[in-house]
Design an enzyme around this catalytic site. Structure first.
Site, PDB file in Angstrom:
ATOM      1  N   CYS A  75       0.902  -1.217   0.096  1.00 28.04           N
ATOM      2  CA  CYS A  75      -0.126  -0.287   0.109  1.00 28.04           C
ATOM      3  C   CYS A  75       0.918   1.332  -0.031  1.00 28.04           C
ATOM      4  CB  CYS A  75      -0.816  -0.094   1.221  1.00 28.04           C
ATOM      5  SG  CYS A  75      -1.654   1.391   1.529  1.00 28.04           S
ATOM      6  N   CYS A  78      -0.132   3.941   2.668  1.00 33.71           N
ATOM      7  CA  CYS A  78       0.357   3.214   4.007  1.00 33.71           C
ATOM      8  C   CYS A  78       2.003   3.660   4.177  1.00 33.71           C
ATOM      9  CB  CYS A  78       0.190   1.803   4.105  1.00 33.71           C
ATOM     10  SG  CYS A  78      -1.485   1.175   3.876  1.00 33.71           S
TER      11      CYS A  78
END
Length: 152
Positions: A75, A78
């Site tokens: 991600c 993230c």
């Protein structure tokens, strides 16, 4: 983040195996999981969740407020939010802790806490979810989120 982890691993291996000049071997105290002890505020206030019982012990049963960062290695957002959030938690000087949960390793926790996108950040107090957000936030928004959680 991946570069920091690789550097940490390299330094950990190097420190354990390289002799110092005038000494036989450098002795590095190791934590139970085989990692060197850290002394920075972020090391003390941020931890990776190992399993469901670890989550129960260190998050749900914790007397301190805990920010739970549900993330994934793949991600991109993230990778931006994680270090930013760690920095902001460290600034709170122990008033709040941060648990990191990789959704690929702990799918059961992601399902239990209804995580449908990453990054998802939960604010937990006394075992209850009291606030949450999904996506990236800037430092001012994170600071406001944390202040609300700790009641400052």
């Amino acid at each position: 983040m991946a570069q920091r982890l690789a550097l940490r691993r390299l330094l950990s291996l190097t420190l354990r195996t390289l002799p110092l000049q005038g000494q036989r071997m450098l002795s590095v105290p190791l934590a139970p999981h085989g990692k060197a002890f850290g002394t920075s505020a972020s090391c003390r206030s941020t931890f990776n969740v190992q399993d469901g019982s670890d989550f129960q012990d260190r998050v749900v049963n914790n007397p301190k407020p805990v920010v739970v960062d549900f993330h994934a290695q793949w991600c991109g957002p993230c990778k931006i939010l994680g270090p930013r959030l760690e920095k902001m938690v460290a600034k709170q000087e122990g008033k709040v802790l941060m648990a990191k949960v990789d959704i690929d390793d702990h799918t059961d926790l992601a399902i239990e806490y209804e995580v449908s996108a990453v990054p998802t950040v939960l604010a937990m107090k006394n075992g209850d979810v009291v606030d949450k957000f999904v996506g990236i936030k800037d430092e001012d928004q994170l600071e406001a989120f944390l202040k609300k959680l700790i009641g400052a």
